[in-house]
Scaffold this active site. Structure first.
Site, PDB file in Angstrom:
ATOM      1  N   ARG A   1      -5.783 -17.594 -13.288  1.00 22.85           N
ATOM      2  CA  ARG A   1      -6.135 -17.403 -11.883  1.00 22.85           C
ATOM      3  C   ARG A   1      -7.026 -18.558 -11.404  1.00 22.85           C
ATOM      4  O   ARG A   1      -6.831 -19.102 -10.321  1.00 22.85           O
ATOM      5  CB  ARG A   1      -6.860 -16.074 -11.706  1.00 22.85           C
ATOM      6  CG  ARG A   1      -6.462 -15.398 -10.429  1.00 22.85           C
ATOM      7  CD  ARG A   1      -6.842 -13.952 -10.369  1.00 22.85           C
ATOM      8  NE  ARG A   1      -5.935 -13.286  -9.427  1.00 22.85           N
ATOM      9  CZ  ARG A   1      -6.093 -12.051  -8.992  1.00 22.85           C
ATOM     10  NH1 ARG A   1      -7.066 -11.317  -9.428  1.00 22.85           N
ATOM     11  NH2 ARG A   1      -5.238 -11.537  -8.127  1.00 22.85           N
TER      12      ARG A   1
ATOM     13  N   LEU B   1      -8.233   5.649   7.743  1.00 17.92           N
ATOM     14  CA  LEU B   1      -7.062   4.821   8.049  1.00 17.92           C
ATOM     15  C   LEU B   1      -5.807   5.408   7.397  1.00 17.92           C
ATOM     16  O   LEU B   1      -4.750   5.533   8.027  1.00 17.92           O
ATOM     17  CB  LEU B   1      -7.298   3.381   7.581  1.00 17.92           C
ATOM     18  CG  LEU B   1      -8.335   2.582   8.376  1.00 17.92           C
ATOM     19  CD1 LEU B   1      -8.714   1.295   7.654  1.00 17.92           C
ATOM     20  CD2 LEU B   1      -7.814   2.271   9.782  1.00 17.92           C
TER      21      LEU B   1
ATOM     22  N   CYS C   1      -5.622  -0.214  -2.512  1.00 18.98           N
ATOM     23  CA  CYS C   1      -6.868   0.515  -2.252  1.00 18.98           C
ATOM     24  C   CYS C   1      -6.753   1.910  -1.655  1.00 18.98           C
ATOM     25  O   CYS C   1      -7.505   2.792  -2.048  1.00 18.98           O
ATOM     26  CB  CYS C   1      -7.772  -0.346  -1.383  1.00 18.98           C
ATOM     27  SG  CYS C   1      -8.294  -1.809  -2.277  1.00 18.98           S
TER      28      CYS C   1
ATOM     29  N   ASN D   1     -11.474   3.790   4.643  1.00 21.02           N
ATOM     30  CA  ASN D   1     -10.108   3.737   4.101  1.00 21.02           C
ATOM     31  C   ASN D   1      -9.430   5.103   4.180  1.00 21.02           C
ATOM     32  O   ASN D   1      -8.231   5.201   4.462  1.00 21.02           O
ATOM     33  CB  ASN D   1     -10.125   3.229   2.657  1.00 21.02           C
ATOM     34  CG  ASN D   1     -10.077   1.709   2.613  1.00 21.02           C
ATOM     35  OD1 ASN D   1     -10.027   1.056   3.653  1.00 21.02           O
ATOM     36  ND2 ASN D   1     -10.105   1.140   1.422  1.00 21.02           N
TER      37      ASN D   1
ATOM     38  N   LEU E   1     -15.473   4.016   1.589  1.00 27.09           N
ATOM     39  CA  LEU E   1     -14.459   4.982   1.137  1.00 27.09           C
ATOM     40  C   LEU E   1     -13.918   5.774   2.329  1.00 27.09           C
ATOM     41  O   LEU E   1     -12.713   6.017   2.445  1.00 27.09           O
ATOM     42  CB  LEU E   1     -15.061   5.964   0.117  1.00 27.09           C
ATOM     43  CG  LEU E   1     -15.465   5.401  -1.234  1.00 27.09           C
ATOM     44  CD1 LEU E   1     -15.997   6.515  -2.127  1.00 27.09           C
ATOM     45  CD2 LEU E   1     -14.288   4.708  -1.916  1.00 27.09           C
TER      46      LEU E   1
HETATM   47  P1  NAD Z   1      -8.270  -8.294  -7.915  1.00 27.40           P
HETATM   48  O1  NAD Z   1      -7.747  -7.517  -9.066  1.00 27.40           O
HETATM   49  O2  NAD Z   1      -7.342  -9.135  -7.100  1.00 27.40           O
HETATM   50  O3  NAD Z   1      -9.433  -9.285  -8.434  1.00 27.40           O
HETATM   51  C1  NAD Z   1     -10.452  -8.892  -9.292  1.00 27.40           C
HETATM   52  C2  NAD Z   1     -10.739 -10.047 -10.257  1.00 27.40           C
HETATM   53  O4  NAD Z   1     -11.919  -9.751 -11.008  1.00 27.40           O
HETATM   54  C3  NAD Z   1      -9.635 -10.280 -11.291  1.00 27.40           C
HETATM   55  O5  NAD Z   1      -9.134 -11.602 -11.149  1.00 27.40           O
HETATM   56  C4  NAD Z   1     -10.337 -10.066 -12.646  1.00 27.40           C
HETATM   57  O6  NAD Z   1      -9.900 -10.966 -13.656  1.00 27.40           O
HETATM   58  C5  NAD Z   1     -11.784 -10.349 -12.300  1.00 27.40           C
HETATM   59  N1  NAD Z   1     -12.770  -9.763 -13.219  1.00 27.40           N
HETATM   60  C6  NAD Z   1     -12.879  -8.459 -13.605  1.00 27.40           C
HETATM   61  N2  NAD Z   1     -13.948  -8.312 -14.411  1.00 27.40           N
HETATM   62  C7  NAD Z   1     -14.528  -9.534 -14.550  1.00 27.40           C
HETATM   63  C8  NAD Z   1     -15.667 -10.017 -15.258  1.00 27.40           C
HETATM   64  N3  NAD Z   1     -16.456  -9.181 -15.952  1.00 27.40           N
HETATM   65  N4  NAD Z   1     -15.951 -11.333 -15.192  1.00 27.40           N
HETATM   66  C9  NAD Z   1     -15.188 -12.184 -14.479  1.00 27.40           C
HETATM   67  N5  NAD Z   1     -14.097 -11.776 -13.767  1.00 27.40           N
HETATM   68  C10 NAD Z   1     -13.776 -10.466 -13.798  1.00 27.40           C
HETATM   69  O7  NAD Z   1      -9.026  -7.257  -6.985  1.00 27.40           O
HETATM   70  P2  NAD Z   1      -9.260  -7.350  -5.396  1.00 27.40           P
HETATM   71  O8  NAD Z   1      -8.041  -6.918  -4.666  1.00 27.40           O
HETATM   72  O9  NAD Z   1      -9.877  -8.655  -5.076  1.00 27.40           O
HETATM   73  O10 NAD Z   1     -10.326  -6.176  -5.197  1.00 27.40           O
HETATM   74  C11 NAD Z   1     -11.647  -6.310  -5.668  1.00 27.40           C
HETATM   75  C12 NAD Z   1     -12.469  -5.175  -5.104  1.00 27.40           C
HETATM   76  O11 NAD Z   1     -12.495  -5.262  -3.667  1.00 27.40           O
HETATM   77  C13 NAD Z   1     -11.944  -3.780  -5.407  1.00 27.40           C
HETATM   78  O12 NAD Z   1     -13.035  -2.906  -5.593  1.00 27.40           O
HETATM   79  C14 NAD Z   1     -11.196  -3.381  -4.144  1.00 27.40           C
HETATM   80  O13 NAD Z   1     -11.186  -1.982  -3.958  1.00 27.40           O
HETATM   81  C15 NAD Z   1     -12.035  -4.037  -3.078  1.00 27.40           C
HETATM   82  N6  NAD Z   1     -11.305  -4.383  -1.842  1.00 27.40           N
HETATM   83  C16 NAD Z   1     -10.054  -4.918  -1.909  1.00 27.40           C
HETATM   84  C17 NAD Z   1      -9.403  -5.288  -0.739  1.00 27.40           C
HETATM   85  C18 NAD Z   1      -8.019  -5.890  -0.766  1.00 27.40           C
HETATM   86  O14 NAD Z   1      -7.438  -6.062   0.299  1.00 27.40           O
HETATM   87  N7  NAD Z   1      -7.455  -6.231  -1.909  1.00 27.40           N
HETATM   88  C19 NAD Z   1     -10.045  -5.133   0.494  1.00 27.40           C
HETATM   89  C20 NAD Z   1     -11.320  -4.591   0.524  1.00 27.40           C
HETATM   90  C21 NAD Z   1     -11.950  -4.218  -0.656  1.00 27.40           C
HETATM   91  C1  UGA Z   2      -6.665  -1.676   3.955  1.00 25.62           C
HETATM   92  C2  UGA Z   2      -7.637  -1.541   5.139  1.00 25.62           C
HETATM   93  O1  UGA Z   2      -6.906  -1.731   6.350  1.00 25.62           O
HETATM   94  C3  UGA Z   2      -8.761  -2.559   5.045  1.00 25.62           C
HETATM   95  O2  UGA Z   2      -9.692  -2.351   6.102  1.00 25.62           O
HETATM   96  C4  UGA Z   2      -9.459  -2.396   3.706  1.00 25.62           C
HETATM   97  O3  UGA Z   2     -10.456  -3.381   3.559  1.00 25.62           O
HETATM   98  C5  UGA Z   2      -8.452  -2.542   2.585  1.00 25.62           C
HETATM   99  O4  UGA Z   2      -7.394  -1.557   2.749  1.00 25.62           O
HETATM  100  C6  UGA Z   2      -9.025  -2.272   1.226  1.00 25.62           C
HETATM  101  O5  UGA Z   2     -10.062  -1.654   1.097  1.00 25.62           O
HETATM  102  O6  UGA Z   2      -8.332  -2.693   0.300  1.00 25.62           O
HETATM  103  P1  UGA Z   2      -4.671  -3.310   3.336  1.00 25.62           P
HETATM  104  O7  UGA Z   2      -4.371  -2.293   2.307  1.00 25.62           O
HETATM  105  O8  UGA Z   2      -4.761  -4.730   2.929  1.00 25.62           O
HETATM  106  O9  UGA Z   2      -6.068  -2.970   4.057  1.00 25.62           O
HETATM  107  O10 UGA Z   2      -3.579  -3.250   4.504  1.00 25.62           O
HETATM  108  P2  UGA Z   2      -3.320  -2.250   5.728  1.00 25.62           P
HETATM  109  O11 UGA Z   2      -2.954  -3.051   6.887  1.00 25.62           O
HETATM  110  O12 UGA Z   2      -4.407  -1.283   5.907  1.00 25.62           O
HETATM  111  O13 UGA Z   2      -2.017  -1.488   5.256  1.00 25.62           O
HETATM  112  C7  UGA Z   2      -2.045  -0.560   4.194  1.00 25.62           C
HETATM  113  C8  UGA Z   2      -0.702   0.125   4.087  1.00 25.62           C
HETATM  114  O14 UGA Z   2      -0.505   0.972   5.210  1.00 25.62           O
HETATM  115  C9  UGA Z   2       0.487  -0.835   4.078  1.00 25.62           C
HETATM  116  O15 UGA Z   2       1.448  -0.371   3.174  1.00 25.62           O
HETATM  117  C10 UGA Z   2       1.002  -0.785   5.503  1.00 25.62           C
HETATM  118  O16 UGA Z   2       2.362  -1.099   5.621  1.00 25.62           O
HETATM  119  C11 UGA Z   2       0.727   0.665   5.840  1.00 25.62           C
HETATM  120  N1  UGA Z   2       0.588   0.911   7.286  1.00 25.62           N
HETATM  121  C12 UGA Z   2      -0.419   0.331   7.986  1.00 25.62           C
HETATM  122  C13 UGA Z   2       1.489   1.744   7.926  1.00 25.62           C
HETATM  123  O17 UGA Z   2       2.410   2.302   7.297  1.00 25.62           O
HETATM  124  N2  UGA Z   2       1.336   1.972   9.266  1.00 25.62           N
HETATM  125  C14 UGA Z   2       0.331   1.413   9.989  1.00 25.62           C
HETATM  126  O18 UGA Z   2       0.263   1.676  11.213  1.00 25.62           O
HETATM  127  C15 UGA Z   2      -0.563   0.569   9.332  1.00 25.62           C
END
Ligand code: NAD
Ligand code: UGA
Length: 481
Positions: A43, A233, A282, A230, A227
């Site tokens: 990565r 939503l 998520c 989400n 929490l």
């Molecule tokens: P991700 O799996 O894409 O990335 C997490 C990274 O952390 C991985 O690359 C992993 O190798 C690394 N990692 C884990 N333990 C480690 C350690 N001890 N040292 C170094 N690296 C380490 O996850 P993400 O989608 O970026 O989500 C991260 C957090 O953010 C989650 O709690 C998720 O719920 C939250 N979040 C995600 C989104 C989203 O859209 N993906 C949006 C809002 C919040």
């Molecule tokens: C969601 C939240 O929107 C973010 O605010 C949050 O930070 C994030 O989760 C997280 O905590 O990971 P994300 O999952 O990236 O973001 O994308 P969304 O746009 O929320 O869509 C989530 C799912 O719902 C998708 O599968 C999308 O297609 C679906 N969706 C969304 C619908 O079916 N209808 C809608 O009107 C909107």
């Protein structure tokens, strides 16, 4: 202690959140050195790839920002120790998936990665360090992190005279619009009790976010708000998807209903698109975590309420797979179905919990041959998704197909829409990519075996154009078809 001026940031976790978030911070704060570290060497190499099309996360606009900041004040590294040692502020942005074994399996968040980070921070930090929870965490996790940070007693750590302030700063970005969400957030939420630490973090966001959009709360409100945001939503999506099913049997049209209810300013028009069910890494895990917490705190009725959001979501995926089989004369055995879209939403290469996975597996189990095309998802990723279950599902879900190896041999990866649809009995639109909105049905129709269907699970096609081209059409929530 007075307000701390932040000069160096370390972010642990170079994933979908850590990478884009730190890129934007570095871009907006040229006076701060930002180092993003990860234990995953591949990565980090991908983040350092000179070819910006090979970054590990696809987000519109991300490549431009990385181009501007990388090598100046944005760095990607595997040297976790060094980055922690020199950081004034450390963001924990690691994965927090659902636990797949032990206490709370299938519901509670697995905090082993967060705990490992806290231990690394405790071991290597020098002087006063602000630790920021960026990952989504169960309410009261900050207390656990604080306890781990304070309990460290190695000689090396004690000589560095560490002290810590823990803040919660959950991330609200959505994939596909991450850069816009980060640059123009609806709000930035900061929870904490140390005014100096809070001021230090505010001073970073204030570089580009209006102060009135920066909300300060106590730690527990901040952790819980993430929490609940989400859950609200996702609840909207389950509400609209259950309404779509009702539209289909009553002759109503979900887009008209969504427009009618969304015009009420108390309801609002956003997030009312019915589809194949929500996906993404998520929503499901955060609601299940909420369900677990409600149970833990003795609120079973509240737990049941939120769990129903996930149940409707699973039902929606199942019902779509079933109705496809029903419309294709009750059997898809030996039929070729073109699957357009595999990502969980448009404009991302992410397939985590994509509804396409469950729908594809159900159809493969029914004997279909799938021709899958997605403009951003790789063949390797699709193969991985079709051959693996989240471990907790395999224990809890009786509906899952059994022979995964066999399923994997019955699909093909296609490089274009035309390749996927040639000779197909049906087209399934599972992701709302722009490419699929503009399909010229009169050109596609002659390539298919008749009678042929278009199943639009995203409500993006014009049924008149489809039927005019000699194809039958099902569109989610459209009771007029
Ligand atoms: P991700 O799996 O894409 O990335 C997490 C990274 O952390 C991985 O690359 C992993 O190798 C690394 N990692 C884990 N333990 C480690 C350690 N001890 N040292 C170094 N690296 C380490 O996850 P993400 O989608 O970026 O989500 C991260 C957090 O953010 C989650 O709690 C998720 O719920 C939250 N979040 C995600 C989104 C989203 O859209 N993906 C949006 C809002 C919040
Ligand atoms: C969601 C939240 O929107 C973010 O605010 C949050 O930070 C994030 O989760 C997280 O905590 O990971 P994300 O999952 O990236 O973001 O994308 P969304 O746009 O929320 O869509 C989530 C799912 O719902 C998708 O599968 C999308 O297609 C679906 N969706 C969304 C619908 O079916 N209808 C809608 O009107 C909107």
């Amino acid at each position: 202690m007075s307000f701390t001026q932040i000069r160096t940031i370390c972010c642990i976790g170079a994933g979908y959140v850590g990478g884009p978030t730190m890129a934007v911070i570095a871009d907006r704060c040229p006076h701060i050195q930002v180092v993003v570290v990860d234990q995953n060497k591949d990565r980090i190499s991908a983040w350092n790839n000179p070819d910006l099309t090979k970054l590990p996360v696809f987000e519109p606009g991300l490549d431009e920002i990385v181009k501007r900041a990388r090598g100046n004040n944005l760095h990607f590294s595997c040297d976790v120790k060094k980055a922690i040692q020199s950081a004034d502020m450390i963001f924990i942005s690691v994965n927090t998936p659902t636990k797949n074994k032990g206490l709370g399996a299938g519901q509670a968040s697995d905090l082993k990665w967060v705990e490992a980070c806290a231990r690394q921070v405790a071991q290597f930090s020098v002087g006063h360090t602000i630790v920021v929870e960026k990952s989504t965490l169960p309410v009261r996790t900050a207390a656990t992190i604080q306890a781990i940070l304070e309990a460290t007693s190695s000689q090396e750590a004690l000589e560095a005279n560490p002290s810590f302030s823990v803040l919660s700063n959950p991330e609200f970005l959505s994939e596909g619009t991450a850069i816009n969400d980060l640059e123009k957030p609806d709000r930035v939420l900061i929870g904490g009790s140390d005014p100096n630490a809070i001021e230090a973090l505010v001073s970073i966001y204030k570089q580009w976010v209006y102060p009135e959009k920066i909300l300060i709360t106590n730690l527990w409100s901040s952790e819980l708000s993430k929490l609940i945001a989400n859950a609200f939503l996702a609840q909207r999506i389950s509400s609209i998807n259950s309404t779509a099913a009702l539209c289909e049997v009553t002759g109503a049209n979900i887009q008209e209903v969504a427009n009618a209810i969304g015009s009420d300013s108390r309801i609002g028009s956003k997030f009312l698109s019915s589809g194949p069910g929500f996906g993404g890494s998520c929503f499901q895990k955060d609601i299940l975590n909420l369900v677990y917490l409600c149970g833990h705190f003795g609120l079973p009725e509240v737990a049941n309420y939120w769990e129903s959001v996930v149940k409707i979501n699973n039902w929606q995926k199942k019902r779509i797979a079933k109705l496809i089989v029903d419309k294709l004369f009750g059997t898809v055995t030996g039929k070729k179905l073109a699957v357009l879209g595999f990502a969980f939403k448009a404009n991302t290469n992410d397939t985590r919990e994509s509804p396409a996975i469950k729908i594809a597996k159900d159809l493969l189990e029914e004997g279909a041959t799938l021709a899958i095309y997605d403009p951003k998802v790789t063949k390797e990723q699709i193969s991985l998704d079709l051959t693996q279950y989240p471990a907790f599902e395999s224990k809890n879900n009786q509906d899952l197909p059994t022979n995964l190896a066999e399923l994997d041999s019955n699909w093909m990866y296609c490089k274009s829409i035309v390749e996927a649809v040639r000779g197909a009995d049906a087209i399934l639109i599972l992701t709302e990519w722009n490419h699929f909105t503009n399909i010229q049905w009169s050109e596609i129709s002659p390539l298919m075996r008749k009678p042929s269907w278009v199943f639009d699970t995203r409500g993006i096609v014009n049924p008149k154009h489809v039927t005019k081209a000699g194809l039958m059409c099902w569109r989610v929530g459209d009771g007029s078809l």
